[in-house]
Design an enzyme around this catalytic site. Structure first.
Site, PDB file in Angstrom:
ATOM      1  CB  ALA A 338      -0.945   0.009   1.207  1.00 52.78           C
ATOM      2  CD  GLU A 339      -2.026   4.199  -1.666  1.00 48.20           C
ATOM      3  OE1 GLU A 339      -3.091   4.798  -1.799  1.00 48.20           O
ATOM      4  OE2 GLU A 339      -1.899   2.970  -1.907  1.00 48.20           O
ATOM      5  N   PRO A 340       1.295   4.115   1.537  1.00 45.72           N
ATOM      6  CG  PRO A 340       0.018   3.766   3.472  1.00 45.72           C
ATOM      7  CD  PRO A 340      -0.027   3.625   1.969  1.00 45.72           C
ATOM      8  N   GLY A 341       3.532   2.910   2.669  1.00 44.06           N
ATOM      9  CA  GLY A 341       4.808   2.334   3.060  1.00 44.06           C
ATOM     10  C   GLY A 341       4.788   0.911   3.549  1.00 44.06           C
TER      11      GLY A 341
END
Length: 657
Positions: A338-341
């Site tokens: 997922a994009e936040p890490g």
């Protein structure tokens, strides 16, 4: 970048323990006209106590006024929490945000023209914080070309009162790029878990790291004030240096949150140790989805998965791919991100979105977007609200709703393959499945329109790059071609004219009659997808390095279920090696290899024959102790070397030895 120190921090650096202040004291440092940067993803890492204190100060005193707000990911719950606390006319006058869907209070101000408002790609803002910190004038990126962020369209501006250009189209080295202009930031509102008395901050109970360090550095280097909300204090020197995510040299104020409700791990979960990586939780398989439009779409999309792929699942409809992959026993063969890490594990949904259970790694958000923007994603599954004939997709703005792009532009533009998912029309689901065929309701708001209202994805740009793009609905599947959208599949029971073409504002290309979608998608029982996707064609399992004289044989996940399978293996080896006229060495991967007990004798007899004819030396490996024992005994009975190594490295080493 020239700057002067915040006038209320003239005594910096503060003495030990002088950084520990209340939330009200901290927000009192914010002045009229300051540019404020906030960290957070939905509710993860958002400094709720500081936002509440800032809102209370404004409502009581009318100060501070005319703030500029800058944030990367959406920070809110769609109601009253998060950045909704700042949604008061007069408190903010400019907002630069990556996602707007969770902050209706700010949405209303933007749509009414009460504030200047921009929507820029989430990953770009994340990188922009880092570039501002480094004193650079801004961020250069391909991300956003051909979308509403491109200056040839809207330049990211969301209303008529927003006239300032924050995005410029430039040409560098013959390549067209977008330049996102940086600006000084005077205030950082951040969050961590533990702070020592020098202001060093750790994040051991947080689900994400986000861009806290980049924001803190950017604000500090511009002479601003860095305020960090934490759960608890520790004495100086007690935090392990590698655990410190925000060094104390950057931190001006530490606020210990007094109300636990303002420091939940997410906006839905007070605390889950598996989200922060402190424990590995038992992975209970989610309940299978009911057979509905959502499951039909997720099932068809899941056919696009490939073993060992690195995957991004968007929020909403794409989350169903994870549920289907679990039901089909595919999760262990994929790496979800997922994009936040978060990397690996099982991403959470809803107001927990951004967190994940049992991750392999949690990295900061700018680094994750480095990976995404550089083409690290094998495939992305994303939602779609509108699609037009050239393959453009809108998920950011439609009618009176302002959702914003979030990480959608970065992900869709840079993933190697993209699958867009959504119902064919916008309507309450009333479809039925009778004898494996769809029975569809009439009407519904069309999603396949003449021209999208907001271009969040450029079909023309993707087609020019040759990117594989697929659009999956419950009744039809489309592919992107240089000539536009092509209809390739329709569901059983669907009338092409009545249920598809009549509900589109354009006629898609149909060079061939659409083929039927796989019938397994419309049945209650699992589809057997794992066996299909893991069953690589036999010819692709052999690789000959003629220079080194080594044949690599990959039998991972191969099942030998008949004499015909044994004969096929023998014939493939003969086809490749007989023309050489010399022997070669061989390495065989038996990981997850399966063979019926009745076939062990004929199989190992075939192996003995190949060794006598073609191989000078063979090594084998598998991580399965059971398979090493089972296959080893059978080989030994045929006077074939029975030793099977535990890893490819061991097998290669002993082959050369």
């Amino acid at each position: 970048m020239p700057h002067s120190t915040h006038p209320l921090l003239s005594h910096r650096p503060f003495t030990e323990k002088g950084k520990i202040v209340s939330a009200r004291e901290a927000v009192a440092l914010i002045r009229d006209g300051d540019a404020v940067a906030t960290g957070g993803f939905v509710g993860i890492g958002f400094a709720e106590a500081l936002a509440v204190a800032l809102e209370e100060r404004f409502l009581e005193t009318g100060e501070p006024r005319d703030l500029t707000l800058m944030y990367a990911a959406g920070q809110g719950d769609g109601g009253n929490r998060g950045l909704n606390h700042l949604g008061h006319e007069g408190l903010v006058t400019k907002v630069i945000g990556g996602h707007w869907g969770l902050v209706p209070a700010l949405q209303r101000l933007a749509l009414a023209g009460r504030i200047q408002a921009w929507n820029l790609p989430q990953g770009v803002i994340s990188h922009l914080f880092r570039d501002i910190a480094a004193g650079k004038p801004g961020t250069l990126s391909r991300v956003g070309l051909g979308t509403f962020v491109d200056p040839r369209l809207d330049g990211g501006r969301l209303n008529a009162v927003t006239t300032e250009a924050l995005v410029e189209r430039v040409t560098l080295g013959g390549e067209e790029l977008l330049f996102y202009r940086g600006q000084p930031l005077q205030v950082a509102l951040l969050r961590g878990t533990t702070a020592d008395t020098l202001g060093n901050v750790s994040m051991e109970r947080e689900a994400l790291i986000l861009e806290a360090l980049a924001i803190a550095t950017a604000v500090h280097n511009a002479g601003g004030v860095v305020i960090v909300q934490v759960e608890r204090l520790a004495e100086r020197g007690t935090l392990h240096p590698k655990d410190v995510k925000i060094p104390g040299i950057l931190v001006d104020c530490v606020v210990v949150c007094e109300d636990p409700a303002h420091h939940w791990q997410t906006f839905r979960t007070a605390y889950n140790a598996a989200y922060s990586g402190e424990i590995r939780a038992p992975m209970a398989a989610p309940e299978p989805l009911p057979l509905s439009a959502r499951k039909i779409i997720a099932r068809r999309a899941a056919f696009e998965l490939r073993p060992n792929g690195v995957v991004n699942l968007g929020i909403g409809m794409p989350e169903g791919v994870g549920a289907v992959a679990s039901e089909e026993r595919l999760l262990e063969h994929l790496t979800l991100t997922a994009e936040p890490g978060v990397i690996g594990g099982l991403p959470a949904g809803g107001l927990d979105f951004g967190a994940a259970t049992n991750t392999q790694a949690i990295i900061d958000q700018p680094a994750q977007f480095d990976f995404y923007d550089g083409g690290g994603l094998d495939i992305a599954f994303l939602g779609m609200a509108q699609v037009d004939a050239t393959g453009n997709v809108n998920v950011s703005r439609f009618g009176a709703r302002l959702a914003g792009a979030g990480g959608f532009i970065n992900i869709s533009q840079n993933a190697r393959r993209v699958v867009f998912m959504g119902t064919f029309v916008a309507a309450q689901e009333t479809l039925a499945i009778v004898d494996g065929a769809l029975r569809l309701p009439e009407g519904g708001q069309p999603k396949f329109v003449a021209e999208v209202e907001h271009r969040t994805f450029s079909g023309a740009l993707a087609a020019a790059d040759g990117k594989p793009v697929r659009y999956v609905t419950e009744r039809a599947v489309f592919d992107l071609t240089p000539e536009g959208l092509t209809l390739t599949e329709i569901a059983p029971g669907v009338d092409l004219e009545r249920d598809v073409l009549a509900l589109m504002a354009f006629t898609p290309r149909m060079p061939e009659p659409p083929r039927p979608m796989d019938a397994r998608i419309f049945r209650e029982v699992p589809m057997g997808l794992a066996e299909e996707l893991l069953d690589r064609p036999l010819a692709q399992r052999f690789s000959l390095d003629e220079e080194e004289g080594i044949l690599f044989i990959n039998f991972e996940h191969l099942r030998v279920a008949s004499r015909a399978d044994i004969d096929a293996i023998e014939q493939e080896v003969e086809r490749r090696l007989a023309p050489l006229g010399r022997r070669v060495q061989a390495i065989v991967n038996y990981d997850h290899f399966r063979i019926d007990d009745a076939l062990l004798g004929p199989y190992t007899e075939m192996v003995r024959g190949l060794e006598q004819r073609f191989y000078s030396r063979v090594t084998r490996y598998t991580t399965s102790g059971f398979m090493r024992k089972k296959l080893g005994h059978a080989l030994e009975a045929r006077a074939v070397s029975p030793h099977i190594y535990e890893s490819a490295e061991e097998a290669r080493h002993h082959l050369k030895g």
